[in-house]
Design a protein around this motif. Structure first.
Motif, PDB file in Angstrom:
ATOM      1  N   LYS A 266      95.292  43.231  33.289  1.00 53.10           N
ATOM      2  CA  LYS A 266      96.161  43.843  34.295  1.00 53.10           C
ATOM      3  C   LYS A 266      96.352  42.915  35.483  1.00 53.10           C
ATOM      4  CE  LYS A 266      96.671  48.153  36.932  1.00 53.10           C
ATOM      5  NZ  LYS A 266      96.055  49.478  37.226  1.00 53.10           N
ATOM      6  N   TYR A 267      95.294  42.194  35.845  1.00 56.55           N
ATOM      7  CA  TYR A 267      95.344  41.249  36.944  1.00 56.55           C
ATOM      8  C   TYR A 267      95.081  39.838  36.418  1.00 56.55           C
ATOM      9  CZ  TYR A 267      94.387  45.708  39.246  1.00 56.55           C
ATOM     10  OH  TYR A 267      94.417  47.017  39.623  1.00 56.55           O
ATOM     11  N   ASP A 268      95.753  38.864  37.014  1.00 56.04           N
ATOM     12  CA  ASP A 268      95.591  37.472  36.589  1.00 56.04           C
ATOM     13  C   ASP A 268      94.358  36.832  37.206  1.00 56.04           C
ATOM     14  OD1 ASP A 268      98.085  37.506  35.180  1.00 56.04           O
ATOM     15  OD2 ASP A 268      99.114  37.228  37.104  1.00 56.04           O
ATOM     16  N   VAL A 269      94.097  37.179  38.473  1.00 59.33           N
ATOM     17  CA  VAL A 269      93.053  36.473  39.204  1.00 59.33           C
ATOM     18  C   VAL A 269      92.475  37.366  40.296  1.00 59.33           C
ATOM     19  CG1 VAL A 269      94.781  35.444  40.754  1.00 59.33           C
ATOM     20  CG2 VAL A 269      92.522  34.367  40.533  1.00 59.33           C
ATOM     21  N   GLY A 270      91.191  37.214  40.530  1.00 56.60           N
ATOM     22  CA  GLY A 270      90.550  37.905  41.631  1.00 56.60           C
ATOM     23  C   GLY A 270      90.318  36.960  42.800  1.00 56.60           C
ATOM     24  N   PHE A 271      90.830  37.327  43.966  1.00 54.85           N
ATOM     25  CA  PHE A 271      90.509  36.664  45.225  1.00 54.85           C
ATOM     26  C   PHE A 271      89.819  37.724  46.072  1.00 54.85           C
ATOM     27  CE2 PHE A 271      93.514  33.389  44.032  1.00 54.85           C
ATOM     28  CZ  PHE A 271      93.114  32.265  44.731  1.00 54.85           C
ATOM     29  N   SER A 272      88.493  37.812  45.965  1.00 53.08           N
ATOM     30  CA  SER A 272      87.791  38.911  46.608  1.00 53.08           C
ATOM     31  C   SER A 272      86.360  38.532  46.963  1.00 53.08           C
ATOM     32  CB  SER A 272      87.805  40.150  45.706  1.00 53.08           C
ATOM     33  OG  SER A 272      87.394  41.301  46.414  1.00 53.08           O
ATOM     34  N   ASN A 273      86.173  37.328  47.510  1.00 51.09           N
ATOM     35  CA  ASN A 273      84.835  36.867  47.892  1.00 51.09           C
ATOM     36  C   ASN A 273      83.880  36.940  46.697  1.00 51.09           C
ATOM     37  OD1 ASN A 273      83.324  35.865  50.277  1.00 51.09           O
ATOM     38  ND2 ASN A 273      81.990  37.609  49.863  1.00 51.09           N
ATOM     39  N   ILE A 274      84.358  36.493  45.539  1.00 51.36           N
ATOM     40  CA  ILE A 274      83.582  36.560  44.301  1.00 51.36           C
ATOM     41  C   ILE A 274      82.743  35.295  44.152  1.00 51.36           C
ATOM     42  CG2 ILE A 274      83.688  36.771  41.792  1.00 51.36           C
ATOM     43  CD1 ILE A 274      86.430  38.154  42.186  1.00 51.36           C
ATOM     44  N   THR A 275      81.457  35.482  43.960  1.00 50.67           N
ATOM     45  CA  THR A 275      80.538  34.353  43.815  1.00 50.67           C
ATOM     46  C   THR A 275      80.559  33.811  42.393  1.00 50.67           C
ATOM     47  OG1 THR A 275      79.093  35.235  45.523  1.00 50.67           O
ATOM     48  CG2 THR A 275      78.132  33.633  44.029  1.00 50.67           C
ATOM     49  N   ASP A 276      80.589  32.507  42.291  1.00 51.91           N
ATOM     50  CA  ASP A 276      80.446  31.811  41.005  1.00 51.91           C
ATOM     51  C   ASP A 276      78.993  31.971  40.546  1.00 51.91           C
ATOM     52  OD1 ASP A 276      80.202  29.911  38.952  1.00 51.91           O
ATOM     53  OD2 ASP A 276      80.173  28.224  40.350  1.00 51.91           O
ATOM     54  N   THR A 277      78.772  32.643  39.407  1.00 50.80           N
ATOM     55  CA  THR A 277      77.430  32.801  38.853  1.00 50.80           C
ATOM     56  C   THR A 277      77.441  32.424  37.377  1.00 50.80           C
ATOM     57  OG1 THR A 277      77.492  35.077  37.989  1.00 50.80           O
ATOM     58  CG2 THR A 277      77.194  34.821  40.365  1.00 50.80           C
ATOM     59  N   GLU A 278      76.296  31.974  36.892  1.00 49.65           N
ATOM     60  CA  GLU A 278      76.196  31.596  35.482  1.00 49.65           C
ATOM     61  C   GLU A 278      76.341  32.806  34.571  1.00 49.65           C
ATOM     62  OE1 GLU A 278      76.209  28.401  34.441  1.00 49.65           O
ATOM     63  OE2 GLU A 278      76.524  28.075  36.582  1.00 49.65           O
ATOM     64  N   GLU A 279      75.885  33.954  35.002  1.00 51.89           N
ATOM     65  CA  GLU A 279      76.042  35.173  34.201  1.00 51.89           C
ATOM     66  C   GLU A 279      77.516  35.559  34.082  1.00 51.89           C
ATOM     67  OE1 GLU A 279      74.378  39.789  34.006  1.00 51.89           O
ATOM     68  OE2 GLU A 279      73.743  38.456  35.630  1.00 51.89           O
ATOM     69  N   ARG A 280      78.251  35.488  35.168  1.00 53.79           N
ATOM     70  CA  ARG A 280      79.667  35.846  35.136  1.00 53.79           C
ATOM     71  C   ARG A 280      80.480  34.875  34.296  1.00 53.79           C
ATOM     72  NH1 ARG A 280      80.026  37.377  41.588  1.00 53.79           N
ATOM     73  NH2 ARG A 280      79.231  39.525  41.371  1.00 53.79           N
ATOM     74  N   LYS A 281      79.996  33.639  34.159  1.00 47.88           N
ATOM     75  CA  LYS A 281      80.734  32.656  33.361  1.00 47.88           C
ATOM     76  C   LYS A 281      80.806  33.025  31.882  1.00 47.88           C
ATOM     77  CE  LYS A 281      80.178  28.585  36.251  1.00 47.88           C
ATOM     78  NZ  LYS A 281      79.205  27.557  36.610  1.00 47.88           N
TER      79      LYS A 281
END
Length: 327
Positions: A136-151
């Motif tokens: 539904k959304y292409d990209v999140g711009f919401s103070n999202i932290t880069d984490t290894e789990e999220r990758k």
């Protein structure tokens, strides 16, 4: 491309705390602004009105051509940001309906480079990810932290340092440098965030050292959290450093009593544009961000929100992030 020592992170974050000193209150005569000190003796006037007069930048054809065809043909960049964020990240203007802040400004800049019309969708924190998952959304711009789990599910294009701040009531006398300082304390944190992950791990470390665990509390929004802090129901609130510093500067009722990298003790945390894994969008997003860094518009956006201290020298695709197991 990033600093790896926690001491440098903390110093930079604490420097930002000092920089965001209150300089003036809301000024109705110019549409509503608040002024904070960018450096000692100088001020940054933050526009709180719905008429943002955003920094803009031109399309770069070579970068725009890298955007997945479906998005190019649609002509819009579907951006997700969280209604749970706070000033100066994502928050409502003084009309109580227009979303403003550094995150949405950077999203608009990137869309400009990509030749796309930005369409901002403001949803709850968890629905940022649900919407990315579903397409539904292409990209999140919401103070999202880069984490290894999220990758495991997402790709990242970094664009800002991730620094966390412990907020306390003004004059509390508290200082937070490590797990021993939060042992036995009542600390609020938002669910599902890297702040929560780090606080849980600090609590475990305290228990291992023979100290009391952290009494972790959760609130619906920042206003409820700061009300609990002011009334003494909680001792501390761990959240994004920019929001903690902004609140301290513009209310005078709280203070930042500790800073910590969002990726733990040995790695500088990074905030990143977040896309569905293998969507093909992360690379052009990073290229667009690097274009804005190069042409100076990125720096202007951070400066207008008092966040120049969190600038990165370059955007990277999937740089090292918060480890799955981290102290």
């Amino acid at each position: 491309m990033f600093r790896s020592k926690a001491s440098r992170t903390a110093a930079a974050a604490l420097g930002l705390t000092a920089a965001l000193a209150l300089a003036a209150c809301s000024n109705p005569s110019d549409g509503g602004t608040v002024e904070v000190a960018a450096t000692k003796g100088t001020g940054t006037k933050i526009n709180l009105s719905p008429d943002q007069r955003r920094v803009t930048t031109a399309k770069v054809d070579a970068i725009a051509a890298e955007v997945p065809q479906e998005i190019r043909e649609r002509g819009t960049l579907e951006i997700a940001n969280s209604s749970g964020s706070a000033a100066p990240l994502n928050f409502y203007a003084n009309d109580n309906k227009t979303v403003i802040g550094v995150e949405v400004d950077l999203a608009h800049l990137v869309a400009g480079v990509l030749g796309l019309k930005p369409h901002v969708n403001t949803v709850s924190w968890e629905n940022v990810f649900v919407g990315i998952d579903s397409g539904k959304y292409d990209v999140g711009f919401s103070n999202i932290t880069d984490t290894e789990e999220r990758k495991e599910k997402y790709d990242f294009a970094s664009y800002r340092e991730d620094n966390l701040g412990f907020a306390a009531r003004k004059g509390s006398g508290l200082k937070v440098t490590g797990p021993k300082d939060v042992a036995g304390r009542t600390v609020a944190v938002s669910s599902g965030t890297n702040q929560e992950k780090l606080l849980v791990e600090w609590s475990r470390e305290a228990v291992k050292a023979g100290l009391k665990p952290v009494d972790i509390k959760y609130y619906q929004n920042d206003s409820d959290t700061y009300l609990a802090l002011q009334s003494g129901r909680i001792d501390l609130y761990l959240g994004p450093h920019p929001t903690a510093a902004y609140h301290a500067a513009t209310t005078g009722r709280t203070e930042v009593v500790g800073a910590h990298s969002g990726a733990g003790a040995t790695l500088q945390g990074l905030i990143a544009a977040t896309t569905k894994k293998d969507s093909g969008l992360a690379k052009p997003l990073a290229a667009a961000l690097n274009e804005t860094i190069s042409n100076g518009t990125y720096g202007r956006v951070l400066a207008r929100w008092g966040l120049s201290a969190e600038a990165v020298p370059a955007s990277e695709v999937n740089p090292p992030g918060l480890p799955k197991t981290n102290k």
